[in-house]
Every structure is written in structure tokens, then in C-alpha cells.
Design a protein around this motif. Sequence first.
Motif, PDB file in Angstrom:
ATOM      1  N   LEU B 242      39.203  27.949  32.976  1.00 14.76           N
ATOM      2  CA  LEU B 242      38.550  29.233  33.196  1.00 14.76           C
ATOM      3  C   LEU B 242      39.385  30.097  34.137  1.00 14.76           C
ATOM      4  O   LEU B 242      40.246  29.589  34.875  1.00 14.76           O
ATOM      5  N   VAL B 243      39.100  31.382  34.101  1.00 13.93           N
ATOM      6  CA  VAL B 243      39.765  32.302  35.039  1.00 13.93           C
ATOM      7  C   VAL B 243      39.403  31.870  36.467  1.00 13.93           C
ATOM      8  O   VAL B 243      38.246  31.598  36.776  1.00 13.93           O
ATOM      9  N   GLY B 244      40.417  31.789  37.309  1.00 12.51           N
ATOM     10  CA  GLY B 244      40.184  31.364  38.695  1.00 12.51           C
ATOM     11  C   GLY B 244      40.554  29.917  38.934  1.00 12.51           C
ATOM     12  O   GLY B 244      40.660  29.497  40.089  1.00 12.51           O
ATOM     13  N   ASP B 245      40.758  29.158  37.849  1.00 16.26           N
ATOM     14  CA  ASP B 245      41.192  27.767  38.037  1.00 16.26           C
ATOM     15  C   ASP B 245      42.609  27.739  38.589  1.00 16.26           C
ATOM     16  O   ASP B 245      43.420  28.645  38.330  1.00 16.26           O
ATOM     17  N   VAL B 246      42.892  26.680  39.304  1.00 17.27           N
ATOM     18  CA  VAL B 246      44.210  26.564  39.939  1.00 17.27           C
ATOM     19  C   VAL B 246      44.902  25.308  39.404  1.00 17.27           C
ATOM     20  O   VAL B 246      44.269  24.250  39.292  1.00 17.27           O
ATOM     21  N   PHE B 247      46.169  25.429  39.069  1.00 20.28           N
ATOM     22  CA  PHE B 247      46.934  24.305  38.531  1.00 20.28           C
ATOM     23  C   PHE B 247      48.149  24.044  39.399  1.00 20.28           C
ATOM     24  O   PHE B 247      48.732  24.961  39.968  1.00 20.28           O
ATOM     25  N   ARG B 248      48.485  22.765  39.461  1.00 22.67           N
ATOM     26  CA  ARG B 248      49.682  22.391  40.213  1.00 22.67           C
ATOM     27  C   ARG B 248      50.758  21.982  39.208  1.00 22.67           C
ATOM     28  O   ARG B 248      50.547  21.066  38.395  1.00 22.67           O
ATOM     29  N   PRO B 249      51.910  22.625  39.208  1.00 28.87           N
ATOM     30  CA  PRO B 249      52.935  22.303  38.220  1.00 28.87           C
ATOM     31  C   PRO B 249      53.659  20.977  38.519  1.00 28.87           C
ATOM     32  O   PRO B 249      53.883  20.636  39.674  1.00 28.87           O
ATOM     33  N   VAL B 250      53.948  20.285  37.410  1.00 28.66           N
ATOM     34  CA  VAL B 250      54.711  19.035  37.497  1.00 28.66           C
ATOM     35  C   VAL B 250      55.801  19.117  36.429  1.00 28.66           C
ATOM     36  O   VAL B 250      55.518  19.469  35.292  1.00 28.66           O
ATOM     37  N   ILE B 251      57.016  18.836  36.813  1.00 31.35           N
ATOM     38  CA  ILE B 251      58.114  18.907  35.842  1.00 31.35           C
ATOM     39  C   ILE B 251      58.488  17.484  35.424  1.00 31.35           C
ATOM     40  O   ILE B 251      58.714  16.606  36.262  1.00 31.35           O
ATOM     41  N   PRO B 368      38.085  25.535  54.041  1.00 28.36           N
ATOM     42  CA  PRO B 368      37.871  26.012  52.671  1.00 28.36           C
ATOM     43  C   PRO B 368      37.314  27.429  52.687  1.00 28.36           C
ATOM     44  O   PRO B 368      36.694  27.845  53.656  1.00 28.36           O
ATOM     45  N   ALA B 369      37.567  28.134  51.607  1.00 27.58           N
ATOM     46  CA  ALA B 369      37.074  29.518  51.511  1.00 27.58           C
ATOM     47  C   ALA B 369      36.408  29.692  50.162  1.00 27.58           C
ATOM     48  O   ALA B 369      36.309  28.746  49.371  1.00 27.58           O
ATOM     49  N   SER B 370      35.961  30.911  49.904  1.00 26.99           N
ATOM     50  CA  SER B 370      35.264  31.145  48.630  1.00 26.99           C
ATOM     51  C   SER B 370      36.217  30.952  47.458  1.00 26.99           C
ATOM     52  O   SER B 370      35.854  30.378  46.438  1.00 26.99           O
ATOM     53  N   ALA B 371      37.450  31.432  47.608  1.00 26.89           N
ATOM     54  CA  ALA B 371      38.438  31.233  46.542  1.00 26.89           C
ATOM     55  C   ALA B 371      39.110  29.873  46.751  1.00 26.89           C
ATOM     56  O   ALA B 371      39.347  29.482  47.893  1.00 26.89           O
ATOM     57  N   PRO B 372      39.387  29.167  45.647  1.00 28.03           N
ATOM     58  CA  PRO B 372      39.999  27.851  45.839  1.00 28.03           C
ATOM     59  C   PRO B 372      41.400  27.928  46.442  1.00 28.03           C
ATOM     60  O   PRO B 372      41.780  27.088  47.243  1.00 28.03           O
ATOM     61  N   LEU B 373      42.134  28.957  46.055  1.00 27.56           N
ATOM     62  CA  LEU B 373      43.517  29.059  46.515  1.00 27.56           C
ATOM     63  C   LEU B 373      43.599  30.013  47.711  1.00 27.56           C
ATOM     64  O   LEU B 373      43.015  31.094  47.685  1.00 27.56           O
ATOM     65  N   ARG B 374      44.298  29.575  48.734  1.00 25.22           N
ATOM     66  CA  ARG B 374      44.512  30.454  49.890  1.00 25.22           C
ATOM     67  C   ARG B 374      46.014  30.557  50.142  1.00 25.22           C
ATOM     68  O   ARG B 374      46.748  29.589  49.962  1.00 25.22           O
TER      69      ARG B 374
END
Lengths: 803, 525
Positions: B242-251, B368-374
Amino acid sequence: MARNRIPKFQVDTARRYWLVSGSRCAACFVVILLVSIAVNCLSPCFAQQTAPSEEAAGEPEKVEPDLLDREPFDRITLDAENDHAVIDLFPVEDPPENPRSTDRLRVRLLDAPDQLYEVEWSHIDSFLTYNQLVYEEAQRLVQTKQFDEAFRYFGYLLENAPTTATLDRAVLEYLFANAKDLLEHGERERACIVFQQLIERDADFRAAEVNRLVSETVDRLIRELVVRGDYVNARGLIDRAAAMFGPERVTAVGTWRTQLTEQAEALKQRAAEQLAAEKFREADVLCRQAVDIWPQLEGVSELSRQIAVRYPIAVVGVSQVARQFSRMSIGDWPARRVGWLTQRTLVEFRGAGPEGGEYHCPVGKVSESDDRTSLILQLDNQLLQRCGLRISGYDVAQHLLEQTPNAAQNGRVGYWGPLIQDVAVEDVYRVKVDLRRPHVLPVGMLQIPLTQLRRSSEDEASVLGTYMPAGAGDTEQSFVRNPRRLSGAETRVAEIIERPMRNSHDAVGALRRGDIDVIDLLLPRDAGDLANDTSIQVGRYRLPTIHLLIPRGDNPFLQNRTFRRALVYAINRKLILDRELLGGHRVEGCQIISGPFPVGLDDNDPLAYAYDRGVSPRGYFPRLAVILKALARREMVEAASSQGGEVPSTPRFVIGYPPNEMARIACQAIAQQMQIIGIEIELRELQDQDGRFDETSVDLVYRQAAVWEPLVDIYGLLTETTDGIDNDYVDMALRHVNAAGNWREARERLHELHRIVHDQITVIPLWQTVDRFAVSQRIRGIGELPLTLYQNVGDWTVANAER
Amino acid sequence: MLNVDMQGWNNGSCFVSYPWLERQILESGRVTSTLKFILLGTSKLHPLALAVIVWLSATIGSAVAVDAQPVTWEYDPYQVQLVIAHWSSGELSQASMEELSRDVRRRLENAAGATWVLDVQPAPRELNARIAIELKSVNFESLENCLNIAENGNKLILLGIQQKAAHYTVSCRELDLETRYWGPIGQRSVAQREFLADAAMHAVLEAFSPIVRVEQSRGREATVRIRAGGLIQREAEAGVVLVGDVFRPVIRRRNRRDEIMWDQLQVVDWTYLLVTETRDHLATCSVYSASRNPLAGRVSARVERLALKVRARPKPTTIRLLSRNADHDPLQGYRVFAKDPVVESTNEQPPAILLGKTDWRGAIEVPPASAPLRLLYVKNGAHLMARLPVVPGEAPELSARLSSDDRRLETEAFVRGMENLVMDLVGRRAILAERIRRRLHQGKQEEAEMLLRELKNFKTRDDLEHLLVERQQMGLGSQDEMEQLRIDQLLTGTRQLLSEHLSPDLVATLEREVAQAGQANAKSP
């Protein structure tokens, strides 16, 4: 020589000069414009300036000098034909006593000294010599009740023209009028002096009226002093009045002698009763009162001695009552004072050594490894047991470990926490502290109050100092001997009572009366005044204190560095120190400072190692302050506009100060000076609430700080409040100081810290004072140059207390 | 459709690369060893020959792998292997555990829909206690030894149930098999047996992290393809993005034999993808990173840029700033600000909030804050040191290595002091100059001369230059080139300040004016 007839005179009587205000404003504008242009180059936000409210001091107003200040001259007044012109002349030699109307008077005018004029006596309405002019002026001044000024004129005449007709009578009338006027204005003491002069000149002059006035005045004066409880001066006045006027002229003298003797006798009787009932404190108070009222009273000295023998009490007049006791307090004078009376620490500061302070451990021994990376504390088990102090190496270790990284709550560790690598206990009473890196003064970490090491309430007394609190009244605090004190020697004073004094003047009065025995902190100017009083010993504390204004809270002006600089330039610190606090006396060691460290007493002062003498204190430049204030406001407006905020047009602060006289005087002077440059100040004496002073609602706090060991104490001073100025540079410098591995580094880094605090003005340094105490002859043993009042309290004795 | 990138001709032959081809074939699961051999041996082929090979591969592949269906990333469901362990004082019997397993499976299949192919199995005896009691101690090696990990599996989820007195503790942790990345351990507690299955289901769903593949990355924007995105029927399903989800990249890299090089697996530090838009099985993401271009690099079939969803938990994360030097000294006293990412819809710049300063360990807590990413901004003095994106609660503690900035800060402190000094000096000089001129205007020659003498006692440009040099000699240098560069810039700026604003001309001019006025006064009668 030209000889001219004087026609009509045009006399310029308006010989006064005022500075034209318009030209001042123009000058002011130019200055601002110039500075604006100059400073604008440094900062783009300094493009416009508002004119400061004050500007360069204007030229002094020129007023014609007083008659007595002018060279002697004569004066003629011409007739109507000459418009009654008044002309001042060079003194005329031998003017004729009865001139004919056709005679001519040859004169030189003061306004035209090169020309000789001749005036026919027929055109002269009056001719007055200089002495006549002075006499006339003196009479005029008496009529207009300008007695002080008239005194000068009569003094001149008595010296230079004593034969002037009616001068003696005029002087007597003048003295009488002056005395009556003083009485009307309530200045009775001065009136008495004037009456005395009057009687000395002529004892019969209006004798009945003078005697009545003198008797009434002396009676009222004594009554006022007695009502105020100022028996010392009351007795002095009785004696002086008897000597000055004679008992036959002043009947009040005898009446008051009888009354005071009876009053003292009654108190003595009550004191004796209290002593018999073993109510020593009450007996002491009553006996002191009796001595105060009439010290020559028969038997009162013996009673005083008896009380002192059975229960010696020392009463200390204090500038401020302690609401908390902390031997380690830096900025709380009373807390530190009483802390030294009631607290012991594991390691105690003893004074200056060749490298920093000297410390000793009252319950054992402390040593450092050669590389200064470990510290060994060996507790004296036998001493601990003897005092009933149940602490071991484990208690010390636990306390130290609680400050370390792993145990500290939320990573909030103090100055020492990060330094401690490991703490180990060997044989129960030996503690070894390993450090992460060498530190020049690791022993400082062991300044732990024993109260923090106690295991249970049973240890309460044993962890306390020489005295323990015995209760506090509304105003006084009392401390009695601690039976389980660490030091083995017997203390000779049974009880110490701390009594707050409203101001230093009252304290000195109380000391002279014998109400109190010691004053803990004299106002420096009073210390100077007491220097010649042989009944009082004035002593000096060994180490000076520094006075600071510490910004706190989030006042936007104080958060601005430029504005803080403006504040410093706006305060005439030298004037406040020299005039207000020192009273014009020169006191070695009292000087303005440029940083948060004591400058010491001389160049070789070992504990002044932190002060960089290369950093000069900022001067008093009010005009620069105005400019910086405007510049700061502009910076703030620009910053606020980006965030949609507003900046108040006028800076407004609350300055909080502890309830003592020195702080009060200093803050009042500071407030006045800040108001000159357009800063509104509210002064607030910090009242105690629940044992603490409410500093939360003030913007600047006045602090008298004892930075004895700069290397250790500076951390506490600069980080004592969490809502002070948060400055990255100061934090960095503090870290560097903490990481210093040897004394040379420590000194260099402290100098660096000094310079950065000076630049950033996170605290506003004011001055250093060398503080003094005063002791009556009743108390002995305070010692030479004590660190605090109670450093040698175990050696105190009360005179006449020996059995 | 076959895309062949023709890169050029050389000596009459065509060099070709076939990333798309290779990926399609590898992902389709229809690659036989023969075809792999062919592919590996075709480094230089004519395009036409290559096309033939591809056609052949498709034909042969379909003939050989008759049971395999053509599947793409977005239509490939997650192969989820759920391993359940339990540890109890007796109430949970084998039978009740089996029942619980069935119940959990049923619930999960309902929750995941078509996006999961779920395999539920009990924990092997050797690992049962560790999974149930100390899940943190289970590592990949121990799993490999004791468990039959599905070869084509995507997710391995360990679910531990521990009964303690009157309540059950459910622990769950995901191992993403494609990246071998361990997710955080989630825990739940329930008092009643009846709620255990529900708690277990939620623990598993919370532990599950959807995975996406980075298709394209340009600057601060990336497009990702959602695994099993085409199978999602409703927003509540497990694999939904969903919009707002956060992903961590892995190569992830493969060698020439198409084997994953696990030792070169690279979790891209301090980099997150924030989903700003979803469209079918694709999503557009903003890239937030401490590095300038974190997903850059040659696009190749052997380099896969994947990203795992990060779940923010309502817990703080401690960030530790350490120096890059050999000792990794903590960076103390660095100021850390936090900011939420820019909201695309409003395009408003969220305010930066000061979190505080790093303590003596170089640590600071990020709540923590309202948005997952800070976004964290690290400043030292006036210098911005780093920009670190963080998902608070993702890990209890994270460390960032930054170059030390203390020497520069020392220089900055000195320079700020000099600026103050210069500013005050300029102001005082201007004020005094005006006073001198006013005195001259009033004919007060002596007073003007006195003020001029006072002006001459002020510090001059040379004095300040000397101060600057002296301070430099006392040590305002750094071993670090970048830091030294910044130090030099600060000092150069200060020198310019001195030369521009403390000209000796002012004193000379005033001297001349005073002298002229003196001469004029001397001539007048």
C-alpha cells in the motif's frame, strides 16, 4: 590707556549654553548610519537600523558659576538713565566711603578688562564690594532655606571678613533656622549637631527655646533607637547628649539611663531562671538581650559566662538560610556552607595544591596508579566501625557502577560515568577503579556524600558531619553536635544557630550588639568599613567566588548570541562592582571577569589555572549594545518570518536572584543599566517553595558560584540546568577538557573552554569577589583563610566557656 | 516478445547481452541443465542464432518440464513454510497442537488468499525448544541441519508457542529465503487457549514481509514490481503493498553458474523505499538514503535488486553514531533532528524536530512517529553531517559510521569568535570615528586627538591575522581530507572578513583629518 565714558550698557545676562538637541540627533543618526553600513557588510541583515534611544553623552550644560567660585569683584548698579544696568567690575581699590556726586569712579569692567572707564557717582545707584555681595547672598540662601549652600558663604565671611557688621548675629540666626528646618524634616541627629554648634557659639541665644527643642529632640531620638532595638546607639546617644548639652539641659538622659538599667535587670533575672531550669537556649537569648541593653549591669557578665560554660552556643547571622544541604554545591552558597557543617564526603577538598586541588579521604586512603588509569581506595575499617559507619567497598563500587554506561538510566551519565571502565572490590574494603583513559584528577569522582552510601536509616547520624540539624523555626535553623561524627575530637560549641539577616548593615548591627557572633558573608563595602573596628575580626575566605548571570528557558532574545553580547556591553560591571559592591574601597582580588572561572588572587594562584588571562573582559559600550540589540532583533525577525512567528519589539526579561543583599544590589544595578538601552527587566527574588527556589519562570539567574576545582566544577556549573543555552562549541570544549590526559593539556583545554564561553556567552560573567566573614570576640577558632565558614567548626570555642 | 539488446558489431560478429532473456528463462523455472549450458556458452552469437536458441529453449523447456506452468514474479505466490514449535507444562498435548496447526493454517489461508502457498509443519525435535523459548538463538545453519527447507520456498516462518503458568507466549520470526534476511521477532501473549490460534495467526501475518523487485531506479525514485501482486484480491491480504509502506532494499548476486552468492548478499544500509503510488502489480517509490545513489550499478541479470517490507513497531530505536576511524570512537554531542518524509499530496515541508544530542556513547533514541519512516539529520555545529532514514522500532539499535568532525567544529568555534570580534570592532571603530569628527567639527582638537589615540589602540587587522595564524599553529588541522577542506574554507572566509572590514584606511583618514583640523586651528587667530 583709553579713557571712555560709559554710555548705556547692554548687559548680556543670558550667559548660559545648552547643547542644541537637534545637532545631537543628527550626530546620533550619523553614528548609526556609519555603524550600520560597517556592520551591514558583515551581515546582510544589518541593512537598516533604528536610532538608539541613547547616544553619546551630550556636552555639559554651562551655568554661571556660584559667587564664591568666581574671582572677587565689585558690582555697581547704575541709575535709571542707564536702565539700572548692573555691572561687574574688577575690585576697586579703596573706594571712597562718602563720595561726592561729582566724583568719578575709575573702573575696569570684567567684560572689557583692557579698557578703563570712568563713572560719575551721580549715576551710581549702589556700589557693593565682594564681601557685601557674599553677605547678601548668604542671607538670601538662608531665606530660601538653602542652608548647606549658605554654610559656605558664612564660612567665607567668618574667615575673610569676620568684622563684618551683624555677621555674628546672622550666623546664630542661620544656625537656629537650620536646626529648626532639620527638625521639620525629621533629621533630628543633624539638628542636634547644629544645636550643639549654636550653643557653643552663644549658650544664651534664645536659651529657653533652644533647651526645649534639644531636650525633646534627644528624647525622641533615644526612644526611636530603643523601639528599633538599637540599644548600642541608644546608649551612645545618652552618653553623647550628656556630654554635649549637659544633663541639666537635657532631662531625658537620666530618665533613659534608669529605664534601660531596669529593663536589663529584668531580662537578667529571667535568664537566670531559665538557666536554672536548664533551658540554655532561652537563657542565652535573654542574657544576650540584657547585655545588649545595659552591658555594665552588675552580674550580667558572670551570668553570660555561666551559660557559655554549661552550653556554649554560637549564633551565626547568615545572608541566606540554607534550604538544602550540599557540600558539593557550586552555585548555592548557603547549601554549601551548611553542607560543610552537616555532611561528609568520601573524598574531601582541602585546598590548593601544586597541581589543582588537594583532597583527602576522611575514612581511608586514596591513591592513583602512576599512569593515572586506575584509582585505589582503601577504607579504614577500624575507623568505620568506631563511628558505627556500615559502609564497605561494595557500597562505593555500587555507587560508581550506577554512573557507568551499563547501569545509567537512558544513557544519562554524569561527568565521571564514561570514564569508569571497571570497578573491583578486594578484601571488602579496597576498591579499585579502572579508567578508560588517563585522567588528571580521577580522585574527583570520589567526592560522594556519605549519605548516598548509607545502607539504612540507622546509619543516618554516622554519615553526617560534625553537626546535625536540630530543627528549623520560621526563620532560624539550629544544629547540634553529632555524637557519631567522623572526626574524633570533642567539639566545644554545643549548638550553632543560623539566623537570617535582612542585609549586611543589620548583620553588622546585630554583631555589635552581641545578638549574633558571626556573619557568614559581608557585603564587600561593609567589610571595608569594618576594617577599623577592633571589636570585630573580619576574615577572608581562602578562595574567591565568581558571579554570573545564567540564561535559562527559551526566551528568543537570550537564545540569540548577538543579543547576549549586547547584554554584556550594556552592563557596566566595573562600576557596579567598584561603587555598589565595594563602596569605593579597593579590594585585592575583586575584579570583573571574562569567563566562567575564577581569575584567582594573583598570577601564581594555583587554582586559577583555568582562567585565560589573554581573554580580556568586554568593556562597557552602551552604544555598541544598542546596535547589537537592533542587529539581533533583525536576525530574529528574519528567522521568525520563515516560520510565521513574531518577535516582540522590546526585549523583556525576568532576572531571578537569591534572597541575599549582594545579589539584590547587583541585580538592581544591572536592571537599571539594561533599561537604559531599552530592555525591560523584572526583578524577582527567588523565594523558596518546598525547600527549593523556583527558577523555572525566570530568564536569567544570578549565581554566586564557588568554582574551586575548575577541572571538575565547571561541568556542574555549565550543565546544572537542562534548559540553559545549548551550545555545540561549549559541549565540545567540555568533552575535550574531560579527555585531557595531563595537566598541560587540561590547562590548555580549559583556556580553550574559557575562550569559547567568552565568545558564545552561554553564561554572562560578571565579577569575582573575595568574600569575607566577620566574627565577634566571643568566638575563636574559625581559622585563617577557611574554605567555608564551618571548615574548622570542630575548633570553634566560645569565649569564657572554659570551666 | 523477445528483446535482444544489440550493443554493437565487432569483427563481423555481434556482441549481445540478454538480461531480459536470461531472467525470463531463469524465472520461469523451465531451465534445464542443457539449456543452461547452451546459454553459458553463447557469449558471442549472431542475433538470429540467438533467436533460434530462444525459440528452441521454449520448445524444449515445454517438452521437458511438462508439469511446470509459466509463472512471472507478479503471479507467483509466496511459497510459505510455517514451522510451529510448542513448549508447555503439559496442557498442550500433541493432539491439541495438531488441531491448533490446522486452525492456524485455515486462518492464514483465508487471510493470505491466493498470494500464499502455505506448508505448515511441526518443528523438528532438535529445534522445538529453541524456537518456542529462545527464538533469537535459531540461525540459518541450525535450520539447514534440522529442517527440510523447501528448495523453491520464499518464506520460512518460525512460530513458537510457550505456555507459562496461566498464559501463552507466541513468538514468531520470518526468514526470507530469497535474501536470507531475518525479520524481527514478534511476540504476543494470550491468557486463554481459545485465543491462541488467532494470536498465532496475527503473529505470523505480522512477521511476514512482502517482497518487491526493483525494476527501475532513477535518482530518488524507483519502480518496483510486487511479488504475487497479480494474485491480490483485496487490500487485507498478506502480500498487499500500500501507499506509505516502507521497503528495505537487498541486492542479491548470482555467479555465472546462476547460483546465488550468499556471501555477497548486500542489505543496502540506511536506505528505504517509501511507496508513493501503486498501479496493478507495480509501485512507485521514493528512495530515501544516506548515500547519494544507493541503487545505482550495472543492471544485469545476475544482480537482483529486491526489497523487503519493513514494519514499524511502536518502539524507539537507538541510533549510535561512530567515527570511521579504527577505534570507532563514539561521536558525542552531535545534534540530531527528525523530519517526516515530504507528503506528495500536499508537498509541504514537514518541520524538523530536534531530538537532542548524541550522548557519550554517540547514541540517541529515535521515538516512533505517525509515519513509519523518519529522516534524521545529523548536524555538528553548523555543518550537516548526514541524512539518515530510519524506521523506528525496526531494530532496537542501529549504528552509523561517519567521519569525525571535531576538528572542523573546533575551527568553526574559533571562526565564530573571530566574527564576533570583528563585528564588535567595526561597530566600535565607526562609533569612535564619528565622535572624532564631531569633536573636530566643534573645534575640540585635543579631545579629537585623544579619541584618535584610543582608536589606534584598538586591535588591527594585523593583530587579528596574527591571532588566526597563532591559533592555526596550535593545531587546526585534520588527517581527513574532507575535514581539512572544510577547515580551510572556514579560515579563508575569516581572512576575507578581516581584509574587507578592518581596513587600516579608516585610521589613516582620521589621522589626516585631525592633522588638517589642527593646522587650520593653528592658522586662525
